[in-house]
Design an enzyme around this catalytic site. Structure first.
Site, short mmCIF file in Angstrom:
data_model
loop_
_atom_site.label_atom_id
_atom_site.label_comp_id
_atom_site.label_asym_id
_atom_site.label_seq_id
_atom_site.Cartn_x
_atom_site.Cartn_y
_atom_site.Cartn_z
N CYS A 1 -3.57 7.47 -1.86
CA CYS A 1 -4.88 7.59 -2.62
C CYS A 1 -5.96 8.24 -1.49
CB CYS A 1 -5.12 6.29 -2.88
SG CYS A 1 -3.97 5.12 -3.39
N GLU B 1 -6.98 -5.23 4.43
CA GLU B 1 -7.41 -4.10 3.78
C GLU B 1 -8.44 -4.42 2.60
OE1 GLU B 1 -4.62 -1.09 2.76
OE2 GLU B 1 -6.06 0.37 3.22
N CYS C 1 0.78 -1.16 -0.03
CA CYS C 1 -0.14 -0.11 0.07
C CYS C 1 0.82 1.21 0.11
CB CYS C 1 -1.00 0.02 1.14
SG CYS C 1 -1.61 1.57 1.52
N CYS D 1 -5.05 -0.52 -6.84
CA CYS D 1 -3.64 -0.75 -6.11
C CYS D 1 -3.57 -2.49 -6.01
CB CYS D 1 -3.62 -0.11 -4.90
SG CYS D 1 -4.64 -0.49 -3.68
N TYR E 1 -8.78 0.77 -5.43
CA TYR E 1 -8.29 -0.36 -5.12
C TYR E 1 -7.75 -0.98 -6.39
CZ TYR E 1 -8.93 -0.20 -0.15
OH TYR E 1 -9.01 -0.19 1.30
N HIS F 1 -12.78 5.64 -3.40
CA HIS F 1 -11.59 4.70 -2.79
C HIS F 1 -11.67 3.21 -3.03
CE1 HIS F 1 -8.18 4.59 -0.26
NE2 HIS F 1 -8.72 3.61 0.42
N GLU G 1 -0.43 1.92 9.26
CA GLU G 1 -1.84 2.48 9.60
C GLU G 1 -1.46 2.91 11.07
OE1 GLU G 1 -2.08 -0.41 7.74
OE2 GLU G 1 -3.20 0.69 6.26
N THR H 1 -4.49 4.97 7.11
CA THR H 1 -3.50 4.63 6.20
C THR H 1 -2.26 5.76 5.89
OG1 THR H 1 -4.96 2.83 5.25
CG2 THR H 1 -3.05 3.80 3.95
FE1 SF4 Z 1 -3.11 1.80 -0.09
FE2 SF4 Z 1 -4.43 1.23 -2.15
FE3 SF4 Z 1 -5.72 2.57 -0.15
FE4 SF4 Z 1 -4.02 3.40 -1.78
S1 SF4 Z 1 -6.09 2.46 -2.33
S2 SF4 Z 1 -4.22 3.90 0.32
S3 SF4 Z 1 -2.69 1.94 -2.15
S4 SF4 Z 1 -4.89 0.40 0.09
FE FE Z 2 -7.30 1.74 1.97
#
Ligand code: SF4
Ligand code: FE
Length: 482
Positions: free
Chosen positions: A104, A446, A100, A298, A296, A292, A257, A191
């Site tokens: 974001c 997460e 992570c 990510c 994801y 958000h 976190e 986060t």
């Molecule tokens: Fe972390 Fe993914 Fe959330 Fe961005 S979207 S803060 S990389 S978990």
């Molecule tokens: Fe998150």
């Protein structure tokens, strides 16, 4: 300076006076702390890639307010093209860091506020949008990382904020002054909190009139007086303190976190973006959550790393040609690309809000996140299947380096003759890191609970699925007239 380098970012964090606690002690050098530092380096990647010509189109954009080139993480989406690039940026950074990269949440908070401050003004003739734009300009001009802080501790889940036995279980306004407000409460699971220059607070659920003291949104410097951070533990976190560079799996990056406590913190009016407009709390939560859930993307990037690691482990073990292994790798790719379809789809079906900001398609963003609560677990299961049990029974790096035991570890964990035992150990440690270690916080738990637990998406899916239209189509085809 509209775009910091990775080095300037690290330096700027070092100048903050954050109050951070870990293992019961105050952390004096936050940026240099060996447990926190890999997470700082993951955020730093969002700065570094923005200066690389090959990623310019994905990582940077022209600001719609200043006309200057900025990092996309501080941008307000001006079209579906921006939303698509945001998804691609998430995958890219997930693949580059294997964890992570934290930035974001702030981007998603800024975008949600760009919609909701405008809408509150339209209803109540307040001046939030102008205030917000001024703040946004400050964030863009200084290329800041923001923590988007939504999740309250929530106390007794059956009770609304104003009925909680402890009234601080949701963050609230405890005093209104001429120059601003004073807030008390906490935000949990934050986060990247201690890698952020700013913290942007939002309510965590829809509210009624009785909860109006809790319907508050604002931004503060992360080192404002009265804010403290208590770091969350991660599985295997102290491996970072052991020296060596094999047992951590991912040698460079990680996430973090923290619990963020607001102990009677003053917020000046020019940083308040919602105050008692309880009827907009739900919209702010929904818009932030939809953005958000798209973010994801990510996980697709981290999935790329895990698939690459599983294929490598199969080759090192000498089983890559077995048909069932090939099929498992296909399945991992199928699941991972299905996730990618979701974050691309909700972006390309995005809509324009009255403020001009583009928001993702709510239904598709929720479907995407619902898939994210499942597929990474299956991808991780397949990776562990391919890796074999050695991934969790492997001796430590110290045993591998020890004059007494090293020769046995070397000898008995050798597999393919062309592959060193050390490389075999390294790839297994990486799979362990993503599926059981520090990075599993981001890749698995997460995926489950971040941006809302699975049931939150199911509620949104049921609300957005337009069942009457589907029933109309069915009834028409079989001749039902009512
Ligand atoms: Fe972390 Fe993914 Fe959330 Fe961005 S979207 S803060 S990389 S978990
Ligand atoms: Fe998150």
């Amino acid at each position: 300076m509209t775009m910091m380098t990775a080095e300037q970012y690290a330096e700027s964090l070092g100048k903050l006076n954050l109050v951070v606690y870990m293992f019961g002690e105050r952390v004096e050098d936050v940026v240099g702390n060996p447990i926190i530092r890999p997470s700082m380096k993951a955020v730093a990647k969002t700065y570094e890639l923005a200066h690389r010509p090959e990623y310019e189109d994905i990582m940077t954009v022209v600001s719609h307010i200043s006309g200057k080139k900025i990092n996309r993480f501080t941008h307000i989406h001006q079209g579906t093209g921006d939303l698509l690039k945001k998804s691609k940026m998430g995958r890219l950074l997930g693949r580059e860091t294997g964890c992570c990269f934290q930035r974001c949440v702030g981007m998603d908070a800024l975008n949600a506020l760009s919609i909701v401050t405008f809408d509150i003004d339209a209803k109540y003739s307040t001046g939030y949008y102008k205030r917000f734009l001024k703040y946004l300009e400050y964030v863009q001009e200084n290329d800041l990382t923001c923590d988007g802080a939504m999740t309250d501790p929530k106390g007794d889940r059956s009770l609304p904020p104003h009925k909680q036995p402890d009234p601080d279980h949701f963050l609230r306004v405890i005093e209104e002054r001429k120059d601003g407000i004073v807030v008390r409460g906490a935000k949990a699971h934050q986060t990247g909190a201690v890698n952020s220059h700013e913290v942007i607070v939002m309510p965590t659920l829809s509210m009624r009139k009785e909860d109006e003291d809790y319907a508050v949104s604002f931004a503060l410097p992360s080192d404002a007086d009265g804010i403290s951070y208590i770091m969350g533990r991660q599985s295997c976190d102290t491996r970072k303190l052991e020296g060596g560079n094999m047992d951590q799996g991912n040698l460079m990056f990680g996430g973090h976190e923290a619990l963020v406590v607001f102990d009677d913190v003053f917020v000046p009016w020019d940083r308040v973006f919602m105050y008692k407009e309880y009827d907009f709390a739900g919209q702010l939560v929904e818009d932030f959550a939809s953005y958000h859930r798209q973010s994801y993307a990510c996980k697709v990037g981290v999935g790329d790393v895990l698939i690459g690691a599983a294929q490598t482990a199969a080759e090192y073990n000498g089983v890559a040609r077995a048909s069932h292994i090939k099929d498992k790798i296909i399945e991992m790719n199928h699941l991972n690309e299905t996730l990618y379809c979701g974050c691309i789809a909700c972006a390309s079906e995005g809509r324009k809000e009255p403020s001009g900001t583009y928001c993702v398609n709510t239904l598709l963003a929720n479907v995407h996140k619902q898939n994210v609560t499942r597929f990474p677990y299956e991808i991780a299961r397949l990776a562990q299947d391919i890796a074999g049990g050695l991934m969790v029974t492997l001796p430590s790096e110290k045993d591998f380096r020890s004059p007494e035991t090293g020769k046995w570890v070397e000898k008995y964990f050798k597999a393919h003759p062309d592959v060193s035992t050390e490389n075999r150990m390294r790839i297994l440690r990486l799979i362990e890191n993503i599926t059981l270690g520090t990075a599993a916080v981001g890749y698995l738990t997460e995926s489950m609970h971040g941006a809302g637990s699975p049931q939150a998406q199911r509620i949104m899916i049921s609300r957005s699925a337009n069942l009457p239209e589907k029933q109309r189509a069915a009834k028409k085809l079989c001749g039902i007239e009512e």
